[in-house]
Design an enzyme around this catalytic site. Structure first.
Site, PDB file in Angstrom:
ATOM      1  N   HIS A 132     -16.582 -26.889 -12.334  1.00 20.09           N
ATOM      2  CA  HIS A 132     -16.439 -28.076 -13.403  1.00 20.09           C
ATOM      3  C   HIS A 132     -16.414 -29.276 -12.697  1.00 20.09           C
ATOM      4  CE1 HIS A 132     -14.597 -29.703 -17.278  1.00 20.09           C
ATOM      5  NE2 HIS A 132     -14.813 -30.561 -16.511  1.00 20.09           N
TER       6      HIS A 132
ATOM      7  N   HIS B  56     -17.563 -33.470 -12.199  1.00 17.92           N
ATOM      8  CA  HIS B  56     -18.185 -34.643 -12.394  1.00 17.92           C
ATOM      9  C   HIS B  56     -18.777 -35.596 -11.670  1.00 17.92           C
ATOM     10  CE1 HIS B  56     -16.668 -34.305 -16.951  1.00 17.92           C
ATOM     11  NE2 HIS B  56     -15.578 -33.871 -16.230  1.00 17.92           N
ATOM     12  N   LEU B  57     -20.114 -35.727 -11.737  1.00 19.94           N
ATOM     13  CA  LEU B  57     -20.822 -36.360 -10.213  1.00 19.94           C
ATOM     14  C   LEU B  57     -21.151 -37.845 -10.549  1.00 19.94           C
ATOM     15  CD1 LEU B  57     -22.791 -33.602  -8.591  1.00 19.94           C
ATOM     16  CD2 LEU B  57     -20.822 -34.773  -7.714  1.00 19.94           C
ATOM     17  N   ARG B  58     -21.328 -37.994 -12.185  1.00 24.23           N
ATOM     18  CA  ARG B  58     -21.846 -39.368 -12.489  1.00 24.23           C
ATOM     19  C   ARG B  58     -23.180 -39.714 -12.298  1.00 24.23           C
ATOM     20  NH1 ARG B  58     -17.415 -38.846 -15.629  1.00 24.23           N
ATOM     21  NH2 ARG B  58     -15.469 -39.459 -14.631  1.00 24.23           N
TER      22      ARG B  58
ATOM     23  N   ASN C  13     -21.686 -35.328 -19.439  1.00 24.67           N
ATOM     24  CA  ASN C  13     -21.170 -36.435 -20.094  1.00 24.67           C
ATOM     25  C   ASN C  13     -21.460 -37.640 -19.580  1.00 24.67           C
ATOM     26  OD1 ASN C  13     -19.132 -35.833 -18.041  1.00 24.67           O
ATOM     27  ND2 ASN C  13     -17.754 -36.929 -19.277  1.00 24.67           N
TER      28      ASN C  13
ATOM     29  N   LYS D 116     -22.151 -27.462 -22.512  1.00 28.38           N
ATOM     30  CA  LYS D 116     -20.679 -27.894 -22.648  1.00 28.38           C
ATOM     31  C   LYS D 116     -20.654 -28.723 -24.035  1.00 28.38           C
ATOM     32  CE  LYS D 116     -16.607 -29.454 -21.112  1.00 28.38           C
ATOM     33  NZ  LYS D 116     -16.351 -30.257 -20.251  1.00 28.38           N
TER      34      LYS D 116
ATOM     35  N   HIS E 223     -14.475 -28.203 -24.065  1.00 33.31           N
ATOM     36  CA  HIS E 223     -13.288 -28.985 -23.705  1.00 33.31           C
ATOM     37  C   HIS E 223     -12.447 -28.829 -24.988  1.00 33.31           C
ATOM     38  CE1 HIS E 223     -11.276 -32.733 -22.192  1.00 33.31           C
ATOM     39  NE2 HIS E 223     -10.744 -32.616 -23.418  1.00 33.31           N
TER      40      HIS E 223
ATOM     41  N   HIS F 102     -10.540 -26.322 -17.994  1.00 32.81           N
ATOM     42  CA  HIS F 102      -9.476 -26.961 -17.468  1.00 32.81           C
ATOM     43  C   HIS F 102      -8.334 -26.709 -18.133  1.00 32.81           C
ATOM     44  CE1 HIS F 102     -10.889 -29.956 -20.350  1.00 32.81           C
ATOM     45  NE2 HIS F 102     -11.701 -30.366 -19.561  1.00 32.81           N
TER      46      HIS F 102
ATOM     47  N   ASP G 167     -12.807 -30.245 -12.307  1.00 33.76           N
ATOM     48  CA  ASP G 167     -12.845 -31.384 -13.162  1.00 33.76           C
ATOM     49  C   ASP G 167     -12.687 -33.001 -12.402  1.00 33.76           C
ATOM     50  OD1 ASP G 167     -13.064 -32.846 -15.567  1.00 33.76           O
ATOM     51  OD2 ASP G 167     -10.822 -32.525 -15.949  1.00 33.76           O
TER      52      ASP G 167
ATOM     53  N   HIS H 179     -13.489 -42.516 -11.503  1.00 31.84           N
ATOM     54  CA  HIS H 179     -13.750 -43.689 -12.015  1.00 31.84           C
ATOM     55  C   HIS H 179     -13.671 -44.970 -10.893  1.00 31.84           C
ATOM     56  CE1 HIS H 179     -14.013 -42.162 -16.102  1.00 31.84           C
ATOM     57  NE2 HIS H 179     -12.941 -41.307 -15.663  1.00 31.84           N
TER      58      HIS H 179
ATOM     59  N   ALA I  96      -8.882 -45.182 -17.425  1.00 33.80           N
ATOM     60  CA  ALA I  96      -9.881 -44.366 -17.661  1.00 33.80           C
ATOM     61  C   ALA I  96      -9.266 -43.014 -17.548  1.00 33.80           C
ATOM     62  CB  ALA I  96     -11.222 -44.438 -16.918  1.00 33.80           C
TER      63      ALA I  96
HETATM   64  C1  NCD Z   1     -13.440 -36.577 -17.551  1.00 35.61           C
HETATM   65  C2  NCD Z   1     -14.389 -37.710 -17.296  1.00 35.61           C
HETATM   66  O1  NCD Z   1     -13.973 -38.730 -16.575  1.00 35.61           O
HETATM   67  O2  NCD Z   1     -15.657 -37.302 -17.352  1.00 35.61           O
HETATM   68  N1  NCD Z   1     -11.990 -37.184 -17.558  1.00 35.61           N
HETATM   69  C3  NCD Z   1     -11.013 -36.263 -17.723  1.00 35.61           C
HETATM   70  O3  NCD Z   1      -9.953 -36.746 -17.700  1.00 35.61           O
HETATM   71  N2  NCD Z   1     -10.994 -34.848 -16.891  1.00 35.61           N
HETATM   72  C4  NCD Z   1     -13.925 -35.939 -18.835  1.00 35.61           C
HETATM   73  C5  NCD Z   1     -13.187 -34.400 -19.162  1.00 35.61           C
HETATM   74  O4  NCD Z   1     -13.421 -33.409 -18.444  1.00 35.61           O
HETATM   75  O5  NCD Z   1     -12.413 -34.544 -20.049  1.00 35.61           O
HETATM   76 ZN    ZN Z   2     -14.466 -32.498 -17.117  1.00 34.95          ZN
END
Ligand code: NCD
Ligand code: ZN
Length: 341
Positions: free
Chosen positions: A16, A18-20, A44, A100, A137, A171, A243, A247, A258
């Site tokens: 899991h 997030h690479l943006r 996302n 997802k 989620h 998560h 996860d 940010h 965030a």
């Molecule tokens: C994640 C994100 O910033 O994209 N944020 C988080 O707090 N985990 C999104 C997510 O997995 O809920």
């Molecule tokens: Zn996440």
């Protein structure tokens, strides 16, 4: 190979991540691609990934950002859940690991999330028939500490209504979610590294710690302890999913912080330290790779990473272009374990 002072992990995975995109992607992708054999990439983005074209283009940008590590790093791509036709799913399936599902408005960039689980059923039925895993989620919009607990009955309902659908509770943060794992054969879970270590006290018990603020929020000590016990025992349906959710510093250290903790650079050393502390190092391989490979039938690149009991100080920040700065978990702290070159 495992000794009290070193461990070689074979094909480690982050289930899991997030690479943006853009500058952030270029900054963070190497931190995962350098030492993992693969990762499940969250969809996302803004706008979310909802088509095969978006998916394949994003995969290309990820591999470009991974640079020299691209050859030994497998991005497992996910689509953002919406109502998909059978034709759309069939076109996406060769490029797709899973879909997802975000309920509307529960976390970062979930505005296009679903409003009703019932309305999602036709797509879930197709996914079940086609063998496409569902990643969820699992939070409601209720009281913040109860959001995951309130969602557990929905997991139970999904697991019963779609017995052949492979469902992953993403998560998990509660003892109740760990218990649910043993009730349905088609339920699986990821847990983050930070939820094995911190509780709500670390986030908000003293001075507020924005870099530990994430969704779902860290819970009570007994929840953390249940998650940790399951991870240390390498529960066969539990997988590491960081996860890691970077940010920019200005989006975390402000009024309206965030949600998301940036953990990718220290994920494996921190997990080695944790498992060693508890005398469970021999179970780390299953938690970071074997369980996921077995559950999902994966075949990631053949890559090994050695971790050793050698102190390493986590950088106080990671900086990219232009003026981009991200603060990691454990910033400036000394870890007892590090990755060996
Ligand atoms: C994640 C994100 O910033 O994209 N944020 C988080 O707090 N985990 C999104 C997510 O997995 O809920
Ligand atoms: Zn996440």
């Amino acid at each position: 190979m495992t000794s009290p002072d070193s461990i070689t992990l074979h094909r480690p995975l982050d289930m899991h991540l997030h690479l943006r995109d853009g500058d952030m992607l270029r900054l963070v992708a190497p931190h995962s691609a350098s030492n993992l054999a693969g990762a499940v990439i969250m969809p996302n983005l803004v706008p979310p990934l909802t088509s095969v074209e978006m998916l394949t283009a994003y995969r290309g940008r990820i591999l470009a950002a991974a640079g020299p590590h691209a050859a030994s790093f497998q991005p497992l791509m996910t689509l953002f859940f919406q109502h998909y036709t059978e034709a759309a799913l069939a076109a996406a399936q060769p490029h797709l690991f899973a879909i997802k599902l975000y309920p509307h408005g529960v976390t970062t960039n979930s505005d296009s999330g679903i409003h009703s689980i019932d309305a999602a059923e036709p797509t879930l039925k197709l996914m079940e028939a086609m063998g496409i895993p569902l990643l969820v989620h699992g939070e409601t919009t209720g009281f913040v500490l109860d959001r995951e607990a309130e969602f557990l009955s929905i997991y139970g309902r999904l697991a019963t209504r779609f017995p052949r659908l492979r469902i992953v509770m993403e998560h998990i943060t509660t003892a109740a979610a760990v218990a649910l794992l043993d009730r349905f054969e088609n339920l699986h879970a990821t847990v983050t590294g930070h939820h094995l270590v911190i509780t709500l006290d670390d986030v908000a018990g003293g001075l507020l710690q924005p870099h530990l603020f994430c969704k779902p929020i860290a819970k009570r000590p007994e929840d953390r302890d249940a998650l940790l016990a399951a991870a240390l025992a390498a529960h066969p349906r539990l997988m590491l999913g960081s996860d890691s959710a970077p940010h920019p510093q200005h989006a975390k250290e402000c009024c309206g912080c965030a949600a998301g903790v940036y953990t990718a650079p220290l994920l494996l050393p921190r997990m080695a330290q944790l498992f060693a502390e508890h005398g469970a190092l021999e179970n780390l391989q299953a938690f970071v790779s074997d369980n996921a490979i077995r559950i999902h039938g994966l075949n990631p690149p053949d890559k090994s990473v050695t971790l050793a009991r050698q102190p390493w100080t986590v950088p106080s920040a990671y900086e990219g272009d232009p003026g981009l700065k991200v603060i990691p978990w454990e910033a400036g702290r000394e870890l007892l374990w590090s990755i060996q070159a």
